[in-house]
Write an enzyme that holds these catalytic residues in place. Structure first.
Site, PDB file in Angstrom:
ATOM      1  N   ASN A  21       0.864  -1.184   0.000  1.00  0.00           N
ATOM      2  CA  ASN A  21       0.000   0.000   0.000  1.00  0.00           C
ATOM      3  C   ASN A  21       0.899   1.232   0.000  1.00  0.00           C
ATOM      4  O   ASN A  21       1.496   1.577   1.020  1.00  0.00           O
ATOM      5  CB  ASN A  21      -0.899  -0.021   1.240  1.00  0.00           C
ATOM      6  CG  ASN A  21      -1.780   1.213   1.341  1.00  0.00           C
ATOM      7  OD1 ASN A  21      -1.890   2.002   0.397  1.00  0.00           O
ATOM      8  ND2 ASN A  21      -2.410   1.392   2.490  1.00  0.00           N
ATOM      9  N   TRP A  22       0.988   1.879  -1.164  1.00  0.00           N
ATOM     10  CA  TRP A  22       1.881   3.027  -1.280  1.00  0.00           C
ATOM     11  C   TRP A  22       1.321   4.288  -0.623  1.00  0.00           C
ATOM     12  O   TRP A  22       2.027   5.292  -0.515  1.00  0.00           O
ATOM     13  CB  TRP A  22       2.184   3.299  -2.759  1.00  0.00           C
ATOM     14  CG  TRP A  22       3.245   2.402  -3.314  1.00  0.00           C
ATOM     15  CD1 TRP A  22       3.798   1.305  -2.711  1.00  0.00           C
ATOM     16  CD2 TRP A  22       3.901   2.525  -4.577  1.00  0.00           C
ATOM     17  NE1 TRP A  22       4.749   0.732  -3.517  1.00  0.00           N
ATOM     18  CE2 TRP A  22       4.839   1.461  -4.679  1.00  0.00           C
ATOM     19  CE3 TRP A  22       3.789   3.415  -5.637  1.00  0.00           C
ATOM     20  CZ2 TRP A  22       5.652   1.284  -5.789  1.00  0.00           C
ATOM     21  CZ3 TRP A  22       4.608   3.226  -6.758  1.00  0.00           C
ATOM     22  CH2 TRP A  22       5.528   2.179  -6.828  1.00  0.00           C
ATOM     23  N   LYS A  23       0.058   4.272  -0.244  1.00  0.00           N
ATOM     24  CA  LYS A  23      -0.577   5.423   0.403  1.00  0.00           C
ATOM     25  C   LYS A  23      -0.357   6.687  -0.449  1.00  0.00           C
ATOM     26  O   LYS A  23      -0.434   6.618  -1.668  1.00  0.00           O
ATOM     27  CB  LYS A  23      -0.075   5.563   1.841  1.00  0.00           C
ATOM     28  CG  LYS A  23      -0.279   4.273   2.646  1.00  0.00           C
ATOM     29  CD  LYS A  23      -0.018   4.436   4.113  1.00  0.00           C
ATOM     30  CE  LYS A  23      -0.233   3.114   4.835  1.00  0.00           C
ATOM     31  NZ  LYS A  23      -0.105   3.235   6.295  1.00  0.00           N
ATOM     32  N   HIS A  63      -9.740   1.071   5.547  1.00  0.00           N
ATOM     33  CA  HIS A  63      -8.440   1.279   6.198  1.00  0.00           C
ATOM     34  C   HIS A  63      -8.588   2.268   7.348  1.00  0.00           C
ATOM     35  O   HIS A  63      -9.362   3.218   7.283  1.00  0.00           O
ATOM     36  CB  HIS A  63      -7.412   1.793   5.185  1.00  0.00           C
ATOM     37  CG  HIS A  63      -6.002   1.713   5.667  1.00  0.00           C
ATOM     38  ND1 HIS A  63      -5.463   2.627   6.553  1.00  0.00           N
ATOM     39  CD2 HIS A  63      -5.008   0.823   5.398  1.00  0.00           C
ATOM     40  CE1 HIS A  63      -4.209   2.302   6.801  1.00  0.00           C
ATOM     41  NE2 HIS A  63      -3.904   1.214   6.119  1.00  0.00           N
ATOM     42  N   GLU A 101      -6.811   4.636   8.335  1.00  0.00           N
ATOM     43  CA  GLU A 101      -6.539   6.032   8.006  1.00  0.00           C
ATOM     44  C   GLU A 101      -7.734   6.690   7.330  1.00  0.00           C
ATOM     45  O   GLU A 101      -7.944   7.900   7.473  1.00  0.00           O
ATOM     46  CB  GLU A 101      -5.284   6.103   7.136  1.00  0.00           C
ATOM     47  CG  GLU A 101      -4.027   5.772   7.937  1.00  0.00           C
ATOM     48  CD  GLU A 101      -2.824   5.380   7.092  1.00  0.00           C
ATOM     49  OE1 GLU A 101      -1.788   5.066   7.694  1.00  0.00           O
ATOM     50  OE2 GLU A 101      -2.926   5.380   5.845  1.00  0.00           O
ATOM     51  N   GLU A 147      -5.007  -4.851  10.934  1.00  0.00           N
ATOM     52  CA  GLU A 147      -3.955  -3.871  11.170  1.00  0.00           C
ATOM     53  C   GLU A 147      -4.205  -3.144  12.493  1.00  0.00           C
ATOM     54  O   GLU A 147      -5.011  -2.215  12.553  1.00  0.00           O
ATOM     55  CB  GLU A 147      -3.921  -2.834  10.042  1.00  0.00           C
ATOM     56  CG  GLU A 147      -3.523  -3.378   8.699  1.00  0.00           C
ATOM     57  CD  GLU A 147      -3.219  -2.247   7.721  1.00  0.00           C
ATOM     58  OE1 GLU A 147      -2.104  -2.200   7.202  1.00  0.00           O
ATOM     59  OE2 GLU A 147      -4.096  -1.396   7.511  1.00  0.00           O
ATOM     60  N   GLY A 162       2.934   2.120  10.828  1.00  0.00           N
ATOM     61  CA  GLY A 162       3.921   3.172  10.621  1.00  0.00           C
ATOM     62  C   GLY A 162       4.650   3.627  11.868  1.00  0.00           C
ATOM     63  O   GLY A 162       5.347   4.635  11.840  1.00  0.00           O
ATOM     64  N   SER A 219       3.740  -2.211  10.358  1.00  0.00           N
ATOM     65  CA  SER A 219       5.204  -2.185  10.453  1.00  0.00           C
ATOM     66  C   SER A 219       5.829  -3.528  10.096  1.00  0.00           C
ATOM     67  O   SER A 219       6.780  -3.981  10.738  1.00  0.00           O
ATOM     68  CB  SER A 219       5.642  -1.728  11.848  1.00  0.00           C
ATOM     69  OG  SER A 219       5.197  -0.408  12.114  1.00  0.00           O
ATOM     70  N   GLY A 239       2.983  -1.234   4.314  1.00  0.00           N
ATOM     71  CA  GLY A 239       2.984   0.191   4.037  1.00  0.00           C
ATOM     72  C   GLY A 239       4.339   0.686   3.573  1.00  0.00           C
ATOM     73  O   GLY A 239       4.753   0.474   2.433  1.00  0.00           O
ATOM     74  N   GLY A 240       5.068   1.358   4.460  1.00  0.00           N
ATOM     75  CA  GLY A 240       6.325   2.009   4.097  1.00  0.00           C
ATOM     76  C   GLY A 240       7.342   1.094   3.461  1.00  0.00           C
ATOM     77  O   GLY A 240       8.090   1.500   2.558  1.00  0.00           O
TER      78      GLY A 240
END
Length: 253
Positions: free
Chosen positions: A10-12, A93, A95, A164, A170, A210, A231-232
């Site tokens: 997920n590049w967000k 999600h 967020e 999640e 993150g 993470s 994610g990251g």
């Protein structure tokens, strides 16, 4: 773990045309690890470009609007996402729930629209640290899922669930494997109850929060973990493919 683990990046709100080289490298790497299903969810602006570049990986979106078309400035319909080359969409999600106050009613409408457009769904769930510390994490997550699991006959083909824990997204923190196993077992029980023995085993439960190459093997070897929503660590081919390789090693036993 499911027979073929599902590793989704997920590049967000990250990525530009200059990062297409990372997507190409991820695609090449995925061709060497056929035991793993690999996918990326770039921002809307890159879906078409990544889908054109990708020969092996799946490409999806991070959200969609519940409507088909109309006066909704800045929104993207599920049918438009599918038309751009996407095959799945991430919905619910944390967020989106937190930053845009999304509730079950809206998420359910998005799910219905996405399914109508022929997209697969990754439905997210997860609790805050306060909820976990209060001993209410499992009940909270199951209630969240009960409110949004779609009533479909082909759940094994169309649905994945991503757990999640919000406090691990993150932050560099991850839940313990004991906590992950307990939550995934509870989620599996609800999926069994909802879809029955024919469909339930094929609904993969992903872990997100993470996930990195350094901890991916341990997490992915945990009971009922069928993959990861990353994610990251999905923003570069080096780190993301490290997770893919860890998944392949677990799948090989």
């Amino acid at each position: 773990m499911a027979e073929r683990p599902y590793i989704v990046g997920n590049w967000k709100m990250n990525g530009s045309r200059t990062t297409l080289s990372e997507a190409r490298a991820i695609d090449r790497g995925a061709q060497r690890t056929m035991k793993v299903e690999v996918a990326l969810a770039p921002p809307y602006t890159l879906i078409h470009a990544v889908s054109r570049e990708a020969g092996q990986i799946g490409v999806g979106a991070q959200d969609c609007h519940p409507g088909e078309e109309g006066a909704h400035t800045g929104d993207i319909a599920a049918s438009m996402i599918a038309d751009s080359g996407a095959k799945f969409v991430i919905l619910g999600h944390s967020e989106r729930r937190q930053d845009h106050a999304e509730q079950a009613e809206l998420i359910n409408a998005k799910i219905a629209s996405a399914l109508e457009a022929g997209l697969r769904i990754i439905l997210c769930c997860g609790e805050t640290l306060e909820t976990r510390d209060a001993g209410q994490a499992e009940q909270f997550v199951l209630d969240q899922l009960r409110a949004s699991l779609p009533k479909i006959d082909d759940a094994g083909e169309r649905l994945s669930v991503a757990y999640e824990p919000i406090w691990a997204i993150g932050t560099g923190r991850t839940a313990t494997t004991k906590d992950i196993a307990a939550m995934h077992k509870a989620i599996r029980g609800l999926i069994d109850e909802t879809y029955g023995p024919d469909q339930s085993p094929d609904v993969r439960i992903l872990y997100g929060g993470s996930v990195k190459p350094e901890n991916a093997g341990e997490i992915l070897a945990t009971e009922e973990v069928g993959g990861a929503l990353v994610g990251g660590a999905s923003l570069t081919a080096e780190s993301f493919l490290g997770i893919v390789v860890a998944a392949a090693e677990v799948a090989e036993g």
